[in-house]
Design a protein around this motif. Structure first.
Motif, PDB file in Angstrom:
ATOM      1  N   GLU A 496      13.541   5.496  -0.843  1.00  0.00           N
ATOM      2  CA  GLU A 496      15.007   5.414  -0.995  1.00  0.00           C
ATOM      3  C   GLU A 496      15.199   3.368  -0.421  1.00  0.00           C
ATOM      4  OE1 GLU A 496      17.976   7.782   0.826  1.00  0.00           O
ATOM      5  OE2 GLU A 496      17.311  10.093  -0.374  1.00  0.00           O
ATOM      6  N   HIS A 497      14.181   3.422   1.187  1.00  0.00           N
ATOM      7  CA  HIS A 497      13.906   2.371   1.519  1.00  0.00           C
ATOM      8  C   HIS A 497      12.162   1.717   1.382  1.00  0.00           C
ATOM      9  CE1 HIS A 497      18.417   3.365   3.057  1.00  0.00           C
ATOM     10  NE2 HIS A 497      17.893   4.172   3.097  1.00  0.00           N
ATOM     11  N   ALA A 498      12.113   2.048   2.689  1.00  0.00           N
ATOM     12  CA  ALA A 498      10.488   1.458   2.569  1.00  0.00           C
ATOM     13  C   ALA A 498      10.238   2.764   3.662  1.00  0.00           C
ATOM     14  CB  ALA A 498      10.809  -0.270   3.239  1.00  0.00           C
ATOM     15  N   PRO A 603      11.373   0.323  -2.145  1.00  0.00           N
ATOM     16  CA  PRO A 603      11.850  -0.545  -2.756  1.00  0.00           C
ATOM     17  C   PRO A 603      12.305  -1.347  -2.413  1.00  0.00           C
ATOM     18  CG  PRO A 603      13.270   1.781  -2.681  1.00  0.00           C
ATOM     19  CD  PRO A 603      12.123   2.175  -2.543  1.00  0.00           C
ATOM     20  N   LYS A 604      12.522  -1.790  -0.905  1.00  0.00           N
ATOM     21  CA  LYS A 604      12.808  -2.416   0.308  1.00  0.00           C
ATOM     22  C   LYS A 604      11.117  -3.484   1.236  1.00  0.00           C
ATOM     23  CE  LYS A 604      17.106  -0.931   1.834  1.00  0.00           C
ATOM     24  NZ  LYS A 604      18.329  -0.103   2.300  1.00  0.00           N
ATOM     25  N   ALA A 607      11.101  -7.087  -0.116  1.00  0.00           N
ATOM     26  CA  ALA A 607      11.875  -7.516   0.641  1.00  0.00           C
ATOM     27  C   ALA A 607      11.273  -7.926   2.066  1.00  0.00           C
ATOM     28  CB  ALA A 607      12.995  -7.834   0.471  1.00  0.00           C
ATOM     29  N   LEU A 608      11.098  -6.758   2.660  1.00  0.00           N
ATOM     30  CA  LEU A 608      10.506  -6.978   3.612  1.00  0.00           C
ATOM     31  C   LEU A 608       9.001  -7.633   4.144  1.00  0.00           C
ATOM     32  CD1 LEU A 608       9.560  -5.593   6.697  1.00  0.00           C
ATOM     33  CD2 LEU A 608       8.604  -3.611   5.665  1.00  0.00           C
ATOM     34  N   HIS A 673      15.112  -3.824   6.918  1.00  0.00           N
ATOM     35  CA  HIS A 673      15.056  -3.381   5.672  1.00  0.00           C
ATOM     36  C   HIS A 673      14.946  -1.607   5.817  1.00  0.00           C
ATOM     37  CE1 HIS A 673      13.940  -7.124   4.496  1.00  0.00           C
ATOM     38  NE2 HIS A 673      13.139  -7.583   5.331  1.00  0.00           N
ATOM     39  N   GLN A 674      15.219  -0.861   7.033  1.00  0.00           N
ATOM     40  CA  GLN A 674      15.261   0.184   6.938  1.00  0.00           C
ATOM     41  C   GLN A 674      13.626   0.449   7.019  1.00  0.00           C
ATOM     42  OE1 GLN A 674      18.918   0.842   4.492  1.00  0.00           O
ATOM     43  NE2 GLN A 674      18.764   2.273   5.970  1.00  0.00           N
TER      44      GLN A 674
END
Length: 830
Positions: A496-498, A603-604, A607-608, A673-674
């Motif tokens: 869901e995040h990274a 998914p993040k 961006a990270l 970015h969690q």
């Protein structure tokens, strides 16, 4: 050496002269060395010589208890031991040498459900190779062993072909068989040095020199002493193992048949009838290692000698055994045997290629050399003569222990192994001795973040990150463990995040020079990536079996960085090094310790990463399966767009000394970015969902490339590659076995359970048809997953599949395409 032995040596020197040459020289004359010699001769290699520094059996063989079980939890070891017991039952007649081999059968006791589950698993595994083990009730055990107290037992297991053999007679029988086939044995001929020159070995001895094409270290507990002549530190520690023998016991004298052998793994001892008395051999917790310190050096000669008795260490075990079999307490002790038994760090022997040394092999450091000697001799003879064994032998390959395995490590692990000789090796269990053998500079950062670590090829990696209230303890059953929910949360967070995971410890080699691409292409089954790209490459044996998997990063037309698993470090270096063409144009550099690796995925992650690198990381500018040089915190880093977790992500490879700076820079941007930590247990769960493979679990030389479902990485259009002829023939005839991914239903009985266990039996229409080769729980898809190899003919349309998991039959379902999570790889390409 006494006067009689000196006279005997002089006689042997005059009647058994040292040949000038031999095809193979085996050094060491115990049960294992003579077995290697015998099996080489059976395969037609009769120009073979065995050199023994003293008399045959003079090391550990002569004082061994001689027990011969079939039961063992390793597929390779069961192959070895069951071959031995079959051979021994007929060896006397084969070589015309009488032997005392008592096939009494054996009972193995279970004190718990977990132990009984282990028995059931090994029983099912044994059926696959013709080893018949049988479950027993307490009454069954008392029927065949009337002196046994069973009131507190869960049950037991029967091995009808267990028993004991006279080790000296076994060795002499193997020696006679070898001599009758044309082999030569020279006793009282110690080796003093070795030299490799112009493709052959010169072995120096007290009787002169002998040239050989191949040489075998079968020197038992003196294996390290011999190994040093080859520049090799053999991981070998001598532990004192004691057994005691009682005087005659009237109840046994009155019997007309011998009692079965008895093993109590939960109390850690074996007990068998010896003449009209009993022989008790414990594996005690407070065992002792010898010959490790300056004040306890290894003697120049310890032939036919023992240590002093030390029964105080065995007091608890003697008392426990007397309670279990009360007649044991009625007989006085007549003899105590306390002798050196060699141990490797994991208690399994060394059989195979000597690491990094051409035409040199090892068959040494056997803890159970009597029962394993027959199968070990066959295994090594096959490797030498045929170039590969009939079965995968990684469990005993000397190269499984690499550069972190020094004497201190070996001693710590050997003592741990001896003290837990009968321990249940639950899935994902981590043992504490010898830890922190290899750590990266990031270890303290991850420790501060709460990591619970595991060892991978000696390297410490985070296994999981416990939350408040989680209990930190090793696996203690086959059931789902205390980390199950926390690892599941790590997987879902990555999805869901990274997430970030340090994967330092990849074995990596820089291969370059004119002709590198052409040479590598001749070794691998498929295609090599073009410059700027990466790809998986597979190495097959001449028979088409899977040898290794590597990730090839193409740095230039004739320059590749090859990465493989931490455990494959020495194995894969040998695979490349021994295949190098003459001329020196191509070089291989070991850069394993030069670089660290971080995986940033989810998914993040794009961006990270965009916030910490100096280039465009969008999918159009940085496609999947490509690599680019980037700077992170000013550190030159190779970023590879790939993720074993099956999410968008990158492997970041930076200089080892700079990994803390790179990690800190990523963590500094992570909150936005969690970003969260995850461990190797979560990674294993996610790779199963993607159908990604694991070396020496679901990628072994027990199966061919095609049987392993790797036809995508076989290019029959290439001019040639190792294994092509065999694979082409298999392709044309049809593959006999098929690789599948399964989902497995939960049991319906309401009792605790876990996932399928390695080598669980797959049933097709209630008939055993294959084995599980990897298993775990897929937290993103919510399913218990197993990878398996199944007989192709059994997989007819409409067939019902199930997996026998520790004696419980659980329905199973084939996954089409073998991928449960993101089968189109859309997430990887975000």
């Amino acid at each position: 050496m006494n006067e009689q032995q000196t006279k005997q040596t002089e006689t042997l020197q005059s009647t058994t002269p040292l040949p000038k040459s031999a095809r193979v020289v085996v050094i060491g004359g115990g049960a294992v060395g003579t077995s290697v010699l015998y099996h080489l001769a059976k395969l037609g290699w009769t120009d073979v010589v065995l050199l023994e520094k003293n008399e045959l059996t003079s090391g550990s063989t002569w004082h061994a208890a001689g027990n011969c079980p079939n039961f063992v939890g390793s597929w390779t070891m069961m192959k070895i031991q069951s071959y031995s017991t079959r051979l021994y039952r007929e060896l006397g007649a084969l070589v015309d040498y009488p032997m005392n081999y008592h096939v009494t059968g054996a009972i193995r006791l279970a004190h718990s459900r977990q132990r009984m589950e282990e028995f059931r698993h090994v029983e099912r595994m044994g059926r696959q190779m013709g080893v018949e083990l049988q479950e027993m009730s307490n009454k069954d055990m008392q029927d065949v062993y009337p002196f046994l107290e069973t009131h507190d037992l869960y049950g037991g297991q029967w091995d009808p072909y267990d028993g004991d053999i006279d080790p000296a007679q076994l060795t002499q029988a193997l020696a006679k068989g070898a001599r009758d086939l044309g082999a030569t044995i020279i006793r009282f001929c110690p080796v003093t040095g070795v030299k490799w020159d112009k493709g052959e070995w010169t072995i120096s001895t007290s009787q002169g020199d002998i040239q050989a094409e191949f040489v075998v270290n079968a020197a038992g507990y003196r294996a390290n002493e011999l190994g040093k002549m080859f520049g090799r530190d053999v991981p070998c520690v001598s532990l004192a193992h004691q057994y005691l023998i009682t005087e005659a016991i009237p109840e046994l004298t009155a019997r007309d048949s011998k009692l079965p052998l008895l093993r109590d793994p939960d109390s850690s001892y074996y007990l068998r009838q010896e003449k009209d008395g009993l022989l008790l051999g414990p594996y005690e917790k407070n065992c002792r290692a010898h010959w490790l310190t300056d004040d306890d050096p290894m003697p120049d000669d310890f032939s036919f000698q023992l240590y002093n008795d030390d029964l105080d260490r065995l007091e608890w075990y003697i008392e426990d055994a007397c309670e279990r079999v009360p007649i044991l307490g009625s007989g006085g002790i007549t003899r105590v045997v306390n002798g050196p038994i060699p141990y490797t760090p994991d208690g399994l022997p060394l059989i195979g290629q000597m690491p990094g040394v051409p035409n040199a092999f090892e068959a040494c450091v056997f803890t159970f050399g009597i029962v394993q000697g027959g199968g070990a001799g066959k295994l090594l003879a096959d490797i030498i003569v045929e170039g590969e064994a009939e079965t995968d032998s990684w469990a005993v390959d000397p190269r499984r222990f690499t550069d972190h395995v020094d004497t201190a490590y070996t001693a710590a692990k050997a003592i741990e192994t001896y003290s837990h000789e009968y321990a249940m090796h639950f899935p994902q269990i981590q043992w504490p001795a010898g830890r922190k053998a290899k750590v990266s500079p990031l270890y303290e950062r991850l420790e501060a973040a709460g990591a619970e670590f595991g060892a991978y090829g000696g390297w410490e990696r985070a296994d999981w990150f416990p939350k408040a209230g989680d209990e930190r303890r090793p696996a203690d059953s086959y059931d789902r463990q205390g980390w199950f929910d926390t690892v599941g949360a790590e997987c879902r967070h990555v999805a869901e995040h990274a997430g970030i995971l340090e994967m330092t410890g990849f074995s990596r080699y820089l291969v370059k020079g004119e002709g590198t691409r052409s040479w590598l292409s001749s070794l691998v089954t498929g295609n090599l990536p073009k410059p700027g790209r990466i790809g998986l490459i597979y190495f097959a044996s001449p028979k088409g079996r899977v040898l290794s998997e590597m990730t090839a990063t193409c740095l230039g037309e004739d320059e590749f960085m090859l990465m493989t698993g931490a455990g494959a470090y020495w194995h894969d270096f040998d695979l490349l090094f021994f295949a190098l063409p003459a001329g020196g144009a191509i070089s291989i550099s070991d850069i394993t310790r030069d670089f660290a690796t971080l995986l940033v995925t989810g998914p993040k992650a794009p961006a990270l990463l965009a916030d910490v690198v100096d280039i465009d990381v969008a999918s159009g500018a940085f496609p999947w399966l490509t690599h680019q040089r980037v700077k992170i915190a000013g550190v030159d880093t190779t970023a590879i767009r790939v993720s074993f977790a099956g999410e968008a992500g990158w492997e970041l490879h930076c200089p080892m000394q700079d990994v803390v700076s790179v990690y800190d820079a990523i963590i500094a941007q992570g909150d936005a970015h969690q970003l969260g930590h995850f461990g190797m247990l979560a990674l294993d769960s996610m790779r199963l969902e993607k159908g990604y493979r694991s070396w020496k679990s679901d990628l072994t030389s027990d199966y061919t490339m095609l049987e392993s479902g790797l036809e995508r990485w076989v290019n029959f259009g290439k001019d040639d590659f190792t294994g092509k002829t065999a694979l082409m023939a298999e392709h044309q005839a049809g593959t006999k076995r098929r690789f599948v991914t399964l989902t497995i239903d939960d049991p319906a009985d309401g009792e605790p359970f876990g996932e399928a266990v390695y080598l669980s039996t797959v049933l097709v229409n209630d008939v055993a048809a294959g084995l599980v080769v990897s298993a775990g729980y897929g937290h993103r898809v919510g399913a218990s997953i197993a990878m398996a190899v199944i007989d192709a003919d059994a997989l007819v349309e409409g067939a019902n599949l199930a997996v026998d998991v520790l004696g419980r039959i659980r329905d199973a379902h084939i996954v089409e395409g073998n991928v449960l999570y993101d089968p189109t790889n859309a997430k990887l390409k975000v």
